[in-house]
Design a protein around this motif. Structure first.
Motif, PDB file in Angstrom:
ATOM      1  N   UNK A   2      21.689  19.041  32.800  1.00 51.68           N
ATOM      2  CA  UNK A   2      22.135  18.549  34.096  1.00 51.68           C
ATOM      3  C   UNK A   2      22.420  19.747  34.991  1.00 51.68           C
ATOM      4  N   UNK A   3      21.840  19.731  36.200  1.00 54.15           N
ATOM      5  CA  UNK A   3      21.998  20.836  37.146  1.00 54.15           C
ATOM      6  C   UNK A   3      22.672  20.318  38.411  1.00 54.15           C
ATOM      7  N   UNK A   4      23.676  21.044  38.896  1.00 51.68           N
ATOM      8  CA  UNK A   4      24.388  20.641  40.099  1.00 51.68           C
ATOM      9  C   UNK A   4      24.472  21.829  41.048  1.00 51.68           C
ATOM     10  N   UNK A   5      23.911  21.648  42.243  1.00 51.99           N
ATOM     11  CA  UNK A   5      23.948  22.698  43.260  1.00 51.99           C
ATOM     12  C   UNK A   5      25.156  22.521  44.171  1.00 51.99           C
ATOM     13  N   UNK A   6      25.600  23.617  44.755  1.00 43.95           N
ATOM     14  CA  UNK A   6      26.654  23.586  45.763  1.00 43.95           C
ATOM     15  C   UNK A   6      26.502  24.802  46.667  1.00 43.95           C
ATOM     16  N   UNK A   7      27.187  24.743  47.821  1.00 37.29           N
ATOM     17  CA  UNK A   7      27.215  25.898  48.707  1.00 37.29           C
ATOM     18  C   UNK A   7      26.365  25.781  49.955  1.00 37.29           C
ATOM     19  N   UNK A  17      24.779  32.595  53.394  1.00 39.09           N
ATOM     20  CA  UNK A  17      25.308  31.540  52.538  1.00 39.09           C
ATOM     21  C   UNK A  17      25.072  31.944  51.091  1.00 39.09           C
ATOM     22  N   UNK A  18      25.917  31.412  50.213  1.00 39.26           N
ATOM     23  CA  UNK A  18      25.708  31.625  48.785  1.00 39.26           C
ATOM     24  C   UNK A  18      25.639  30.269  48.096  1.00 39.26           C
ATOM     25  N   UNK A  19      24.535  30.007  47.458  1.00 39.48           N
ATOM     26  CA  UNK A  19      24.362  28.773  46.710  1.00 39.48           C
ATOM     27  C   UNK A  19      24.698  29.015  45.241  1.00 39.48           C
ATOM     28  N   UNK A  20      25.238  27.972  44.609  1.00 40.62           N
ATOM     29  CA  UNK A  20      25.554  28.036  43.189  1.00 40.62           C
ATOM     30  C   UNK A  20      24.878  26.876  42.475  1.00 40.62           C
ATOM     31  N   UNK A  21      24.478  27.113  41.242  1.00 35.69           N
ATOM     32  CA  UNK A  21      23.921  26.065  40.395  1.00 35.69           C
ATOM     33  C   UNK A  21      24.652  26.102  39.068  1.00 35.69           C
ATOM     34  N   UNK A  22      25.286  24.994  38.750  1.00 34.93           N
ATOM     35  CA  UNK A  22      26.002  24.860  37.482  1.00 34.93           C
ATOM     36  C   UNK A  22      25.157  24.031  36.534  1.00 34.93           C
ATOM     37  N   UNK A  23      24.932  24.556  35.349  1.00 30.17           N
ATOM     38  CA  UNK A  23      24.115  23.870  34.355  1.00 30.17           C
ATOM     39  C   UNK A  23      24.981  23.386  33.212  1.00 30.17           C
ATOM     40  N   UNK A  24      24.636  22.235  32.675  1.00 30.30           N
ATOM     41  CA  UNK A  24      25.334  21.720  31.509  1.00 30.30           C
ATOM     42  C   UNK A  24      24.306  21.218  30.509  1.00 30.30           C
ATOM     43  N   UNK A  25      24.714  21.193  29.245  1.00 29.98           N
ATOM     44  CA  UNK A  25      23.782  20.788  28.202  1.00 29.98           C
ATOM     45  C   UNK A  25      23.952  21.707  27.024  1.00 29.98           C
ATOM     46  N   UNK A  26      23.721  21.202  25.879  1.00 29.87           N
ATOM     47  CA  UNK A  26      23.925  22.008  24.682  1.00 29.87           C
ATOM     48  C   UNK A  26      22.786  23.003  24.488  1.00 29.87           C
ATOM     49  N   UNK A  27      23.078  24.083  23.830  1.00 27.84           N
ATOM     50  CA  UNK A  27      22.091  25.114  23.497  1.00 27.84           C
ATOM     51  C   UNK A  27      21.276  25.494  24.727  1.00 27.84           C
ATOM     52  N   UNK A  28      22.000  25.820  25.798  1.00 26.70           N
ATOM     53  CA  UNK A  28      21.331  26.103  27.063  1.00 26.70           C
ATOM     54  C   UNK A  28      20.743  27.494  27.052  1.00 26.70           C
TER      55      UNK A  28
END
Length: 113
Positions: A2-7, A17-28
């Motif tokens: 699962x990827x979630x962008x912000x910024x 601007x600075x964009x961020x991407x947070x990743x979730x999931x096992x064994x990434x």
């Protein structure tokens, strides 16, 4: 995965601007990860991405944008400087695992005075 962008947001020409991407999931541990963008009426295009230790930038952003990552935190960032109206688009985070591509929901960046 699962990827979630912000910024994203509205910025004047020449701004940053600075964009961020947070990743979730096992064994990434993706084979590649980075940023793409899509402007209205245009195809999605590469902005910047990691493929292992190799970094690639789209021609239109070279020298202005910088991609970085924090692997333990599963984060990828995009620092965007000297923004132009042509940079206006929805920016998407992307991760590649073998033949599978994963995308975030996108974050809008608008460059306008």
């Amino acid at each position: 995965i699962h990827l979630v962008e912000s910024g994203g947001g509205l910025v004047q020409p020449g701004g940053s601007l600075r964009l961020s991407c947070a990743a979730s999931g096992t064994m990434f541990s993706p084979d590649a990860m980075g940023w793409y963008r899509q402007a209205p009426g245009k195809e999605r295009e590469l902005v910047a991405r990691y493929a292992g230790a190799i970094i690639m930038y789209g021609d239109s952003v070279k020298g202005r944008f910088t991609i970085s990552r924090d692997h333990p935190k599963k984060m990828v960032y995009l620092q965007m400087n000297s923004l132009k109206p042509d940079d206006t688009a929805v920016y998407y985070c992307n991760a590649v695992f073998g033949a599978s591509h994963y995308w975030g929901q996108g974050t809008q960046v608008t460059v306008s005075s």
